[in-house]
Design an enzyme around this catalytic site. Sequence first.
Site, PDB file in Angstrom:
ATOM      1  N   GLU A  15      20.925   5.249 -19.797  1.00  0.00           N
ATOM      2  CA  GLU A  15      21.346   4.880 -18.436  1.00  0.00           C
ATOM      3  C   GLU A  15      20.174   4.350 -17.618  1.00  0.00           C
ATOM      4  OE1 GLU A  15      24.329   4.537 -17.804  1.00  0.00           O
ATOM      5  OE2 GLU A  15      25.150   5.646 -19.486  1.00  0.00           O
TER       6      GLU A  15
ATOM      7  N   HIS B 232      19.250   0.771 -18.315  1.00  0.00           N
ATOM      8  CA  HIS B 232      20.031  -0.245 -17.598  1.00  0.00           C
ATOM      9  C   HIS B 232      19.327  -0.598 -16.271  1.00  0.00           C
ATOM     10  CE1 HIS B 232      23.569  -0.758 -20.051  1.00  0.00           C
ATOM     11  NE2 HIS B 232      23.949   0.502 -19.980  1.00  0.00           N
TER      12      HIS B 232
ATOM     13  N   GLU C 256      24.306  -3.442 -23.465  1.00  0.00           N
ATOM     14  CA  GLU C 256      24.507  -2.077 -23.971  1.00  0.00           C
ATOM     15  C   GLU C 256      23.585  -1.790 -25.148  1.00  0.00           C
ATOM     16  OE1 GLU C 256      25.874   0.257 -22.615  1.00  0.00           O
ATOM     17  OE2 GLU C 256      27.082  -0.768 -21.121  1.00  0.00           O
TER      18      GLU C 256
HETATM   19 ZN   LIG Z   1      25.414   1.584 -21.007  1.00  0.00          ZN
END
Ligand SMILES: [Zn+2]
Length: 273
Positions: free
Chosen positions: A147, A150, A204
Amino acid sequence: MSASAKAVVGFLVGRPLVAIALAAAVVGIMLLFTHRQKTPVTHRVQHVGLTDAQQMQLGTQEYAKVLRANGARIVSSGPQYAEVQRVARRIEAVASRDKPGFVWRVTLIKKNEANAYCLPGGKIVVYTGILPVTDNDAGLATVLGHEVAHATAEHVAERIERNHLTKVAAAIIAGGVAVTPQQFVRVTALLGVGSSLPFSRSQESEADHIGLIYMARANYDPHEAVAFWKRMQRASRGQQPPEFLSDHPSDAHRVSRVEGWLPEAEREYGPHT
Ligand SMILES: [Zn+2]
């Protein structure tokens, strides 16, 4: 000033048009480069229009809304709270090396949903529903590493730029002047709060890669990431797949991709870091 520098200045003073053209070229190059930068760890060239400070403001505004909406459900004591704070601190310390300007903060929300996210600028939200799947500190470090990646790779700002919404986002940050409700919804949808799908598959995958390196740098065994992603796959075979998986599409190649990055992660893991 050296003799050669004096010669250059003398040349330019004698030719003001050349000096103006040179100055314009320098400014042009600087403008170009403010939009071109490289992601941490993967060193991918990306185009981002919002500054770190603007991303922080955008994330902080959204974070305040999330905290207001979940006031009664915020967990602020107990073993789960302690674990989230403990693991987040180590991951944040590593991520800060790539983004020294970000101000990190993590909030645990009591919600029976296997999810977590990090807003632009370093504000993290974890739902209690993911803790049975993370199982241990290294599992949670896998999720937080992903996370936080990102945010340090500026994936939201990158998508805002790709969607030609940088000016709209800048207006929202500045106080929402001249922003229509539709434009506002388009920007906030890219922030990934709740169960929207803000990121591309390549982002991702990049977050998996950067996150793995981050957890190793934070001195968590990167092999635990493989164990975690396998647990997530098993959890998704049940009748109700965890929200975290629908936010982060899992495919058969995810575990093998993570395994492929293990040698790089192993070099970052250990007492030497
Ligand atoms: Zn993600």
